[in-house]
Write a protein that holds these residues in place. Structure first.
Motif, PDB file in Angstrom:
ATOM      1  N   ALA A   1      19.204  43.851  32.630  1.00 31.40           N
ATOM      2  CA  ALA A   1      20.646  44.130  32.736  1.00 31.40           C
ATOM      3  C   ALA A   1      21.040  45.224  31.753  1.00 31.40           C
ATOM      4  CB  ALA A   1      21.442  42.857  32.466  1.00 31.40           C
ATOM      5  N   ASN A   2      22.050  45.970  32.119  1.00 33.57           N
ATOM      6  CA  ASN A   2      22.551  47.079  31.302  1.00 33.57           C
ATOM      7  C   ASN A   2      23.886  46.711  30.681  1.00 33.57           C
ATOM      8  OD1 ASN A   2      20.664  49.443  32.300  1.00 33.57           O
ATOM      9  ND2 ASN A   2      21.274  48.272  34.094  1.00 33.57           N
ATOM     10  N   GLU A   3      24.120  47.211  29.481  1.00 29.35           N
ATOM     11  CA  GLU A   3      25.381  46.934  28.808  1.00 29.35           C
ATOM     12  C   GLU A   3      26.430  47.962  29.228  1.00 29.35           C
ATOM     13  OE1 GLU A   3      25.698  44.980  24.727  1.00 29.35           O
ATOM     14  OE2 GLU A   3      26.009  47.113  24.313  1.00 29.35           O
ATOM     15  N   TYR A   4      27.530  47.474  29.781  1.00 27.86           N
ATOM     16  CA  TYR A   4      28.623  48.332  30.209  1.00 27.86           C
ATOM     17  C   TYR A   4      29.850  47.978  29.379  1.00 27.86           C
ATOM     18  CZ  TYR A   4      32.101  50.545  33.234  1.00 27.86           C
ATOM     19  OH  TYR A   4      33.127  51.314  33.715  1.00 27.86           O
ATOM     20  N   LEU A   5      30.390  48.966  28.667  1.00 28.50           N
ATOM     21  CA  LEU A   5      31.517  48.751  27.761  1.00 28.50           C
ATOM     22  C   LEU A   5      32.758  49.484  28.266  1.00 28.50           C
ATOM     23  CD1 LEU A   5      29.558  49.497  24.444  1.00 28.50           C
ATOM     24  CD2 LEU A   5      29.927  47.271  25.523  1.00 28.50           C
ATOM     25  N   ILE A   6      33.888  48.797  28.267  1.00 28.18           N
ATOM     26  CA  ILE A   6      35.153  49.416  28.660  1.00 28.18           C
ATOM     27  C   ILE A   6      36.158  49.183  27.535  1.00 28.18           C
ATOM     28  CG2 ILE A   6      36.899  49.662  30.472  1.00 28.18           C
ATOM     29  CD1 ILE A   6      35.157  47.910  32.279  1.00 28.18           C
ATOM     30  N   ASN A   7      36.876  50.237  27.190  1.00 20.49           N
ATOM     31  CA  ASN A   7      37.899  50.176  26.159  1.00 20.49           C
ATOM     32  C   ASN A   7      39.236  50.440  26.837  1.00 20.49           C
ATOM     33  OD1 ASN A   7      39.610  51.791  24.067  1.00 20.49           O
ATOM     34  ND2 ASN A   7      38.158  50.566  22.889  1.00 20.49           N
TER      35      ASN A   7
END
Length: 142
Positions: A1-7
């Motif tokens: 799995a890949n880390e997806y970050l949203i601000n």
């Protein structure tokens, strides 16, 4: 799995309440704002939030957010928080619908932390996304 970050940042643009008593109420909020992610994407988003206070404690809290990317792709997320999560400023949500270009995100679970300053919210989210969903998100900015 890949880390997806949203601000995400937003302002409360409307607020309604049924005040049952001094410390108990049912509340509706609408938030409008903008976001960026860790893949160079950006866009706008809005949220519809309902929460019920009973004796000044959160009895229930539920929200739906519409996130619109710069290429008009959209995803919708839903979440809820209990009293403890609410006090800590944390919670979880699930992607429950998305445009065809990013439909692989449906079912993705994310965690978030939120802070408020006056009527502005600041939210950091972290999602674990599949390789194919991550690829689709990378294609948005092209």
């Amino acid at each position: 799995a890949n880390e997806y970050l949203i601000n995400l940042q937003a302002k409360v643009v409307s607020s309604e309440a049924h005040n049952y008593s001094k410390n108990s109420s049912f509340n509706l909020l609408k938030l409008d704002g903008s976001f960026t992610d860790n893949l160079g994407n950006y866009g706008i988003w809005n949220a519809l939030v309902s929460y019920e206070l009973s004796n000044s404690l959160i009895k229930q809290h539920f929200f739906s957010s519409e996130i619109i990317y710069q290429n008009e792709s959209k995803m919708y997320v839903q979440g809820s928080r209990n009293s403890k999560e609410f006090e800590q400023g944390t919670g979880t949500f699930t992607v429950n619908a998305a445009s065809k270009e990013i439909e692989e995100l449906v079912g993705t679970k994310c965690i978030y932390a939120i802070n408020f300053f006056k009527s502005t919210s600041f939210t950091n989210t972290k999602c674990k996304v599949s390789d194919i969903a991550f690829e689709r998100l990378q294609l948005i900015k092209q």
